[in-house]
Design an enzyme around this catalytic site. Structure first.
Site, PDB file in Angstrom:
ATOM      1  N   PRO A 172      42.362 -35.881  -1.598  1.00 26.75           N
ATOM      2  CA  PRO A 172      43.139 -36.778  -0.759  1.00 26.75           C
ATOM      3  C   PRO A 172      44.581 -36.633  -1.101  1.00 26.75           C
ATOM      4  CG  PRO A 172      42.313 -37.692  -2.984  1.00 26.75           C
ATOM      5  CD  PRO A 172      41.763 -36.396  -2.894  1.00 26.75           C
ATOM      6  N   ASP A 184      -8.356   3.188  -9.229  1.00 21.80           N
ATOM      7  CA  ASP A 184      -7.982   2.862 -10.549  1.00 21.80           C
ATOM      8  C   ASP A 184      -8.765   3.639 -11.411  1.00 21.80           C
ATOM      9  OD1 ASP A 184      -6.522   0.694  -9.383  1.00 21.80           O
ATOM     10  OD2 ASP A 184      -7.863  -0.632  -9.869  1.00 21.80           O
ATOM     11  N   GLY A 193      47.364 -32.992   8.560  1.00 18.44           N
ATOM     12  CA  GLY A 193      48.702 -32.923   7.756  1.00 18.44           C
ATOM     13  C   GLY A 193      49.840 -32.230   8.807  1.00 18.44           C
ATOM     14  N   SER A 194      50.692 -31.913   8.025  1.00 21.81           N
ATOM     15  CA  SER A 194      51.994 -31.281   8.917  1.00 21.81           C
ATOM     16  C   SER A 194      51.637 -29.861   9.417  1.00 21.81           C
ATOM     17  CB  SER A 194      53.278 -31.087   8.026  1.00 21.81           C
ATOM     18  OG  SER A 194      52.900 -29.996   7.034  1.00 21.81           O
ATOM     19  N   VAL A 252      45.787 -27.637  -5.574  1.00 17.12           N
ATOM     20  CA  VAL A 252      44.135 -27.843  -5.318  1.00 17.12           C
ATOM     21  C   VAL A 252      44.139 -27.560  -3.937  1.00 17.12           C
ATOM     22  CG1 VAL A 252      42.701 -29.742  -5.176  1.00 17.12           C
ATOM     23  CG2 VAL A 252      44.330 -29.913  -7.124  1.00 17.12           C
ATOM     24  N   HIS A 307      -2.178  -2.261 -14.699  1.00 19.40           N
ATOM     25  CA  HIS A 307      -3.112  -2.939 -14.069  1.00 19.40           C
ATOM     26  C   HIS A 307      -3.721  -4.322 -15.046  1.00 19.40           C
ATOM     27  CE1 HIS A 307      -6.999  -3.277 -11.821  1.00 19.40           C
ATOM     28  NE2 HIS A 307      -7.440  -3.407 -12.767  1.00 19.40           N
ATOM     29  N   PHE A 336       0.852  -1.353  -0.076  1.00 18.55           N
ATOM     30  CA  PHE A 336      -0.116   0.120  -0.126  1.00 18.55           C
ATOM     31  C   PHE A 336       0.891   1.091   0.021  1.00 18.55           C
ATOM     32  CE2 PHE A 336      -2.698  -3.317   1.276  1.00 18.55           C
ATOM     33  CZ  PHE A 336      -3.931  -2.946   1.062  1.00 18.55           C
ATOM     34  N   GLN A 360      45.728 -25.243  -1.781  1.00 23.15           N
ATOM     35  CA  GLN A 360      45.718 -24.133  -1.911  1.00 23.15           C
ATOM     36  C   GLN A 360      44.594 -23.452  -2.276  1.00 23.15           C
ATOM     37  OE1 GLN A 360      48.033 -22.451  -0.072  1.00 23.15           O
ATOM     38  NE2 GLN A 360      47.486 -20.279  -0.963  1.00 23.15           N
ATOM     39  N   PHE A 408      57.548 -39.412  12.233  1.00 23.92           N
ATOM     40  CA  PHE A 408      56.531 -40.086  11.184  1.00 23.92           C
ATOM     41  C   PHE A 408      56.806 -41.437  10.652  1.00 23.92           C
ATOM     42  CE2 PHE A 408      52.499 -39.771   8.643  1.00 23.92           C
ATOM     43  CZ  PHE A 408      51.863 -39.530   9.659  1.00 23.92           C
ATOM     44  N   CYS A 448      49.654 -40.445  13.440  1.00 24.03           N
ATOM     45  CA  CYS A 448      50.044 -38.960  13.785  1.00 24.03           C
ATOM     46  C   CYS A 448      49.986 -38.947  15.499  1.00 24.03           C
ATOM     47  CB  CYS A 448      48.665 -38.242  13.522  1.00 24.03           C
ATOM     48  SG  CYS A 448      46.983 -39.182  14.201  1.00 24.03           S
TER      49      CYS A 448
END
Length: 931
Positions: free
Chosen positions: A628, A207, A680-681, A663, A171, A154, A665, A835, A736
């Site tokens: 992986p 209208d 990982g490291s 990949v 309309h 409105f 990064q 390791f 690990c």
């Protein structure tokens, strides 16, 4: 997206009352002209700027164009906005509705993209009076004319009257026949033979302003409101015609961006065909039948999977469904055969199914006297909600008949629906099987089939640039397979697929229990294939087969089953807060998935590390892209195959073998990735944190360790020897939480060392697939060389090499289990993780509990630790003081799927396993309601 509510476009949305005002008016009235239709409506859109030009009579005024305010919403509002800007008018402000469920209105999106000021007011009035702050914001843009193309709010007369040229409105009926709310409905209720639309000046009536333009269309005796909208008021001309001279990615975005409403279309065989369900196709050009498409420089291909169309870059888009002008939708793969199917002759059982479905239709379409073969579900008044009801009723009666919403839209007439349902019931029209190219090997008394390509959006595909690399069997140095090496483009595709699956796909809509059911199914498939998985794990990582079967694979299965059980138990909380009297407040929290998660895993437990992270990630409702380790990709790719067979929707799970520096990064810095889970490291973990800071991703890291194991003289010595050896040599030391340094009390030191060496000499080193082997090869050649250098450093620094330290003389990457004694705290091997199978032993003085604790904690790592003693008080004291995420007492390596796992200090943060792991993949939203 169509005109609705108070006439749908602003008429009836204008507040009545207020003084009359002078206004620039047109000196003509365009009467209705002919039947109109789509062409008329497109002409009207072209005419709109001309009407605006007529408003101002001087050439100078036209030269400077008009300053317009657009008040409205929807795709139609967006179309008007674009047309006006194309004509050179300056849109000084767009006033539209607030975002819904985080999605901006299409008009707002277009304006924001152009930098046009956008205002999103939930309302313009409060208690019947204009909200002054809202009106002031409107007046600040300095509009010379308001255009209301589609407005459900409105709008006060203060706004309608404000510009010097007033306001024009669209309309959806022929004024003055029907005014105000639901005008188009009254066109049918009154049995009008003509319908249409009107563009008029707003005034202080309902209208009643001067009319600028009108168009008409005929009303058929069976037309519904939707028919009028579809055929005339919201015609194909407003839909998004596809421009073919653009790259495939742009075509895909255009089609999916207009999916369902308003629809992206093209002309095929002289008729308008709307495209639905697109995806980028990264593969060689498939076999198919050519299909000419107007405007496309290259014909499309109707293939077994859908319609393949080509961008101007030669890349492909796969379109799943097509809809014709009569509303009929078909699988694109059936374009040339859509009408060729012979009608099935139903069996007695199938006739009963048909009659039961007829009864279900009758229950929904109560306004239809008899459900005939020609009865159209939607033209008889059904809506999308009725689709859900119908399918659920069918499922309740016939659980084996699995139908989807899409099936109803493709067979809207009863006879067609029965034919489709019976074909489904018979098992026809099944989806194509997953296409996989395997490298197959006869090994371990079985044939193992190993996928070797990237897994993106439910498909195994080559890397974008075609690059591959060899993965090596560490037991003999032979090549197992050439594996696709993912590129940056593959990362982008995988992330886009995961984002689409999360935001718009079936996965995002799936309820938690269904998600859990898929995870249970996946766990079952992993268990069914456990020997094959363990064999692949053994030849790819060097794990001893028996260990791979029990731990690498066995714990992976347990992990998925554990987190499958969590899916429907992820809950928020209600929180008492101070009440804003006299009102009441309710505050509660929701646990929500984060979105696209990147998971980067190491090479020591390829499948188990995948399971530890991805199971929690999926249970929380996220999608994932997993990288992986480059040297051990094969069980991850086999897992991808099993996930597809379990029924996981496309895009939920994506696997990218390849370089971590490339990949990994790119994943860690990708703007659409919201969470990174990494094992990982420590140096790599630090780099991931830096990269993730680009968009402040959530990060969890399980990093390096130098876990201390303290052995007191009051221990059970033979158990301590056995457990101590397991703490070091388990999985060839590639563990690990391996005990990186043993502290042995002086009085038992020599005996402990002697017993360890005796046991090492009994160990069998050899083929990891031999069930009697105790010690397999190191994971890869570079790691073996690093371990040999580690041992040389220990000798140079003065530690005593009691046993081992050399490569085993045989093919492959085998190393002797190694023992060092007389290791001082300052030495390299006392501080850094090997390791590998290297036991590093230091003495401590009898009874010096606090002294050995200080030495154990003098490390930047804090992943795990252990203590052997019969004195439980001493053990608990030690456990309190050790700075590590896990402490083992009189045991070691005892991890369980229900117990949280993670480190302190530079061993990282965040947890895998247990309930705590779920929180790594969830976000908490607090909601407060006033009532």
């Amino acid at each position: 997206m169509r005109w609705r509510g108070a006439s749908g476009i602003g008429a009836g949305c204008i507040r009545r009352g207020g003084p009359p005002r002078p206004r620039c008016r047109l000196g003509f009235r365009r009467a209705a002209e002919g039947a109109g239709g789509p062409a008329a409506f497109r002409k009207m859109l072209r005419t709109t700027p001309r009407l605006l030009r007529t408003i101002c009579t001087t050439a100078a005024a036209y030269q400077h164009k008009l300053k317009l305010a657009l008040i409205g919403q929807s795709i139609f509002g967006q179309e008007v906005y674009n047309k006006l800007r194309k004509e050179g008018h300056k849109v000084v402000g767009v006033f539209t509705v607030p975002d819904k469920n985080g999605q901006a209105d299409p008009l707002a999106l277009a304006a924001e993209k152009d930098g046009t000021p956008v205002f999103k007011f939930p309302r313009w009035r409060a208690k019947g009076k204009p909200i002054q702050e809202v009106v002031a914001a409107y007046k600040s843009v300095g509009a010379e004319l308001n255009v209301l193309p589609f407005c459900t709010q409105f709008i006060p007369m203060d706004v309608i009257d404000c510009p010097k040229h007033g306001s024009i409105i669209y309309h959806p009926s022929i004024l003055p026949r029907h005014r105000g709310a639901s005008a188009i409905n009254w066109t049918l209720i009154q049995g009008d033979k003509k319908a249409g639309f009107t563009i008029f000046w707003a005034d202080d009536g309902l209208d009643t302003g001067p009319i600028l333009l009108q168009r008409e269309c005929d009303v058929g005796q069976n037309d519904t409101v939707d028919d009028l909208y579809n055929r005339f008021l919201f015609p194909e001309g407003i839909k998004a015609m596809i421009s073919w001279d653009q790259p495939a990615a742009a075509l895909h975005n255009w089609i999916r961006g207009h999916d369902k409403v308003p629809g992206a279309w093209a002309t095929i065989d002289g008729q308008v065909v709307t495209f639905y369900g697109s995806s980028l196709l990264d593969a060689s050009v498939p076999a198919g039948q050519e299909l000419a498409i107007k405007g496309a420089s290259r014909p499309g291909l109707v293939t077994k999977n859908g319609l393949v169309v080509f961008g101007n870059d030669g890349k492909m888009v796969l379109v799943r469904n097509l809809q014709f002008e009569d509303g009929k939708m078909i699988p694109a793969s059936k374009y040339f055969s859509a009408d060729e199917k012979t009608a099935l002759e139903l069996t007695e059982e199938e006739k009963k199914i048909a009659e039961d479905i007829r009864a279900i239709w009758k229950g929904i379409l109560s306004n239809v006297a008899v459900i005939e073969d020609s009865t159209d579900f939607f033209k008889s008044g059904a809506s999308s909600m009725h689709v859900v009801r119908m399918l659920e009723e069918i499922k309740q009666k016939y659980s084996g008949l699995q139908l989807q919403n899409e099936d109803v839209y493709m067979a809207t007439k009863f006879a067609d629906f029965i034919q489709m349902a019976v074909r489904k019931f018979r098992g026809e029209d099944k989806e194509e099987d997953l296409v996989i190219d395997y490298v197959s090997k006869n090994v371990n008394n079985m044939t193992v089939n190993m996928p070797y390509q990237c897994f993106i959006n439910g498909q195994f595909i080559n890397a974008d640039d075609g690059k591959t690399y060899d993965t090596i069997n560490p037991a003999d140095g032979s090549i197992i397979a050439s594996v696709s090496s993912a590129s940056l483009a593959d990362v982008d595709k995988a992330v886009a697929a995961a984002k689409e699956a999360f935001e718009n796909g079936e996965w995002g809509r799936m309820n938690a229990r269904e998600r859990g059911r898929l995870m249970y199914r996946l766990a079952d498939l992993m268990e069914e294939h456990q020997e094959e998985l363990a064999t692949i794990e053994s030849i790819d990582s060097g794990a001893v087969y028996t260990l791979a079967l029990k731990t690498h694979v066995g714990m992976s299965v347990q992990t998925f089953r554990y987190f499958a059980g969590w899916c429907d138990k992820i809950q928020g909380a209600t929180i008492p807060i101070n009440q804003a009297r006299p009102n009441h407040n309710l505050t509660f929290t929701k646990k929500e998935p984060i979105g696209v998660c990147a998971i980067v895993i190491p090479w020591n437990y390829p499948l188990m590390m995948l399971a530890w992270k991805s199971a929690a990630c999926l249970a929380a409702g996220n999608t994932l892209v997993l990288k992986p380790a480059q040297v051990t990709p094969l069980t991850s790719l086999k897992f991808a195959e099993l996930s597809a067979k379990a029924g996981f929707p496309k895009g939920v799970i994506n696997i990218l073998p390849g370089s971590g520096g490339l990949v990994g990064q790119h994943l860690s810095e990708h703007p659409d990735v919201r969470k990174v889970g990494f094992t990982g490291s420590t140096p790599t973990g630090k780099q991931i944190m830096k990269s993730a800071a680009t968009n402040l991703k959530k990060v969890s890291l399980e990093l390096g360790g130098k876990s201390p194991l303290i052995i007191f003289s009051d221990c059970e010595l033979d158990r301590a020897v056995k457990m101590g050896m397991g703490a070091v040599y388990f999985n060839k030391g590639e563990n690990c939480i391996a005990a990186g340094r043993l502290f042995v009390e002086e009085s038992i030191h020599d005996e402990f060392v002697r017993k360890v060496v005796e046991e090492i000499k009994k160990m069998k080193i050899g083929d990891p697939l031999d069930r009697s082997t105790d010690h397999g090869p190191q994971n890869h050649k570079a790691h073996l060389e690093k371990l040999l250098q580690y041992c040389e450093t220990g000798v140079k620094e003065g530690a005593t090499l009691v046993y081992g330290g050399r490569q085993v003389r045989r093919p492959g990457f085998f190393m002797e289990p190694t023992v060092f004694t007389d290791v001082e705290d300052h030495m390299y091997i006392a501080q850094e993780e090997s390791f590998g199978p290297v036991m590093v032993i230091s003495k401590f003085k009898n009874g010096d509990v606090d002294g050995v604790l200080r030495r154990a904690n003098t490390t930047e790592y804090g992943l795990a630790s252990g203590v052997f003693t019969k004195d439980i008080s001493k053990a608990l004291y030690i456990s309190e003081k050790l700075e590590a995420g896990t402490v083992f007492i009189n045991t070691y390596n005892k991890t369980d799927v229900a117990a949280p796992f993670g480190g302190f200090k530079q061993s990282g943060f965040g947890k895998d396993l247990g309930e705590e792991a779920l929180h790594e993949y969830l976000r908490t939203k607090a909601i407060t309601v006033e009532y």
